[in-house]
Design an enzyme around this catalytic site. Structure first.
Site, PDB file in Angstrom:
ATOM      1  N   SER A  63       0.850  -1.184   0.000  1.00  0.00           N
ATOM      2  CA  SER A  63       0.000   0.000   0.000  1.00  0.00           C
ATOM      3  C   SER A  63       0.890   1.240   0.000  1.00  0.00           C
ATOM      4  O   SER A  63       2.090   1.157  -0.228  1.00  0.00           O
ATOM      5  CB  SER A  63      -0.931  -0.024   1.222  1.00  0.00           C
ATOM      6  OG  SER A  63      -0.170  -0.006   2.415  1.00  0.00           O
ATOM      7  N   PHE A 101       0.959  -5.014   2.660  1.00  0.00           N
ATOM      8  CA  PHE A 101      -0.484  -5.215   2.524  1.00  0.00           C
ATOM      9  C   PHE A 101      -0.788  -6.412   1.635  1.00  0.00           C
ATOM     10  O   PHE A 101      -1.706  -7.194   1.916  1.00  0.00           O
ATOM     11  CB  PHE A 101      -1.111  -3.935   1.959  1.00  0.00           C
ATOM     12  CG  PHE A 101      -2.431  -4.124   1.264  1.00  0.00           C
ATOM     13  CD1 PHE A 101      -3.513  -4.696   1.929  1.00  0.00           C
ATOM     14  CD2 PHE A 101      -2.600  -3.702  -0.038  1.00  0.00           C
ATOM     15  CE1 PHE A 101      -4.739  -4.858   1.285  1.00  0.00           C
ATOM     16  CE2 PHE A 101      -3.816  -3.848  -0.687  1.00  0.00           C
ATOM     17  CZ  PHE A 101      -4.884  -4.431  -0.020  1.00  0.00           C
TER      18      PHE A 101
END
Length: 280
Positions: free
Chosen positions: A39, A110
């Site tokens: 992310s 992520f």
């Protein structure tokens, strides 16, 4: 490296998954490997995996790298509820759309958390796991995550944030900063990231990854890879994963931060290729 593989990997393709026109990159053939990006502001599959994708394809894999729903070229939809349930459904529908019944999932940060959630949801879709700088259990929010949440498009701030990721800050080039800034400046680019972690509060704000009791139920082989100097996801969380997942092994790189695939590219490709060869 074969330039044709690099050209093939660089081409953006699209399929529809979970109602999103999903951008992805692909190269190579044989056993599928799916690369799941992390992310942060301006992130995309290509920004995370542009070096690793053609290299893994050259080592004998069909390698696919999608932009996860709400990130990169897979634009966020008004009214869509972004969270792990949607991201897992998006991943599985992406695999269906590209005719991949199961794959080795390689997740950065992520993306590693998404790979874990997908494995818990339906282990039949997963051949094995490679987890880079992946969160696990509950931990205190780091400066890297805090700065990413508050980010608004600005070249200087993008440079400052990106320098938190590698151990050697010279890895953050003007070209990288410009590309990530331009990606971050499009409307709604931060929305999915802000759904991923809570708004930063006090210095001890807690982040929740996959709980340890759930990690203990994962039977798939896992390779945990972490940078010792990771300032985004601390290396202690790599140890936590390796201790908790029953069939896990751990490799820690010294003088290395959050971007193992960029900071130690040759060793990373070698580790993943060897791990893939040993899968059932």
């Amino acid at each position: 490296m074969d330039g044709r593989l690099l050209d093939e990997a660089a081409r953006v393709r699209t399929v529809v998954a979970a109602g999103h026109e999903t951008a992805y990159h692909e190269a190579g053939s044989r056993r599928p490997v799916v690369l799941l990006h992390g992310s942060g502001p301006g992130v995309s599959a290509w920004s995370n995996w542009s070096g690793a994708l053609p290299a893994l394809a050259a080592s004998g894999h069909r390698v696919l790298a999608p932009d996860i729903a709400g990130f990169g070229g897979t634009r966020a939809h008004d009214g869509a509820t972004y969270g792990i349930k949607l991201w897992v459904r998006h991943l599985f529908e992406f695999l269906d759309a590209v005719d991949v019944p199961s794959a080795l999932l390689v997740g950065n940060s992520f993306g590693g958390g998404l790979a874990l959630a997908a494995t818990l949801r339906d282990p039949s879709r997963v051949d094995g796991l490679v987890l880079l700088g992946t969160p696990a259990g509950t931990f205190t929010m780091t400066e890297g995550l805090r700065a990413g949440w508050h980010y608004e498009p600005d070249l200087d701030e993008m440079r400052r944030i990106l320098r938190l990721f590698p151990y050697d800050e010279s890895l953050v080039t003007d070209e990288m900063v410009k590309a990530r800034y331009e990606a971050s400046a499009r409307l709604g680019a931060q929305d999915a990231f802000r759904k991923l972690i809570p708004e930063p509060g006090p210095a001890d704000t807690q982040i929740k990854g996959v709980p340890e009791d759930r990690l203990r139920t994962i039977e798939k082989p896992a390779l945990v890879v972490h940078g010792r100097e990771d300032r985004v996801i601390p290396v202690d969380l790599g140890w936590r994963l390796a201790r908790t997942i029953p069939n896990a092994e751990l490799h820690v790189f010294g003088n290395c931060g959050h971007w193992v695939q960029l900071e130690r590219p040759d060793a990373f490709i070698s580790l993943v290729s060897d791990f893939a060869r040993r899968l059932p």
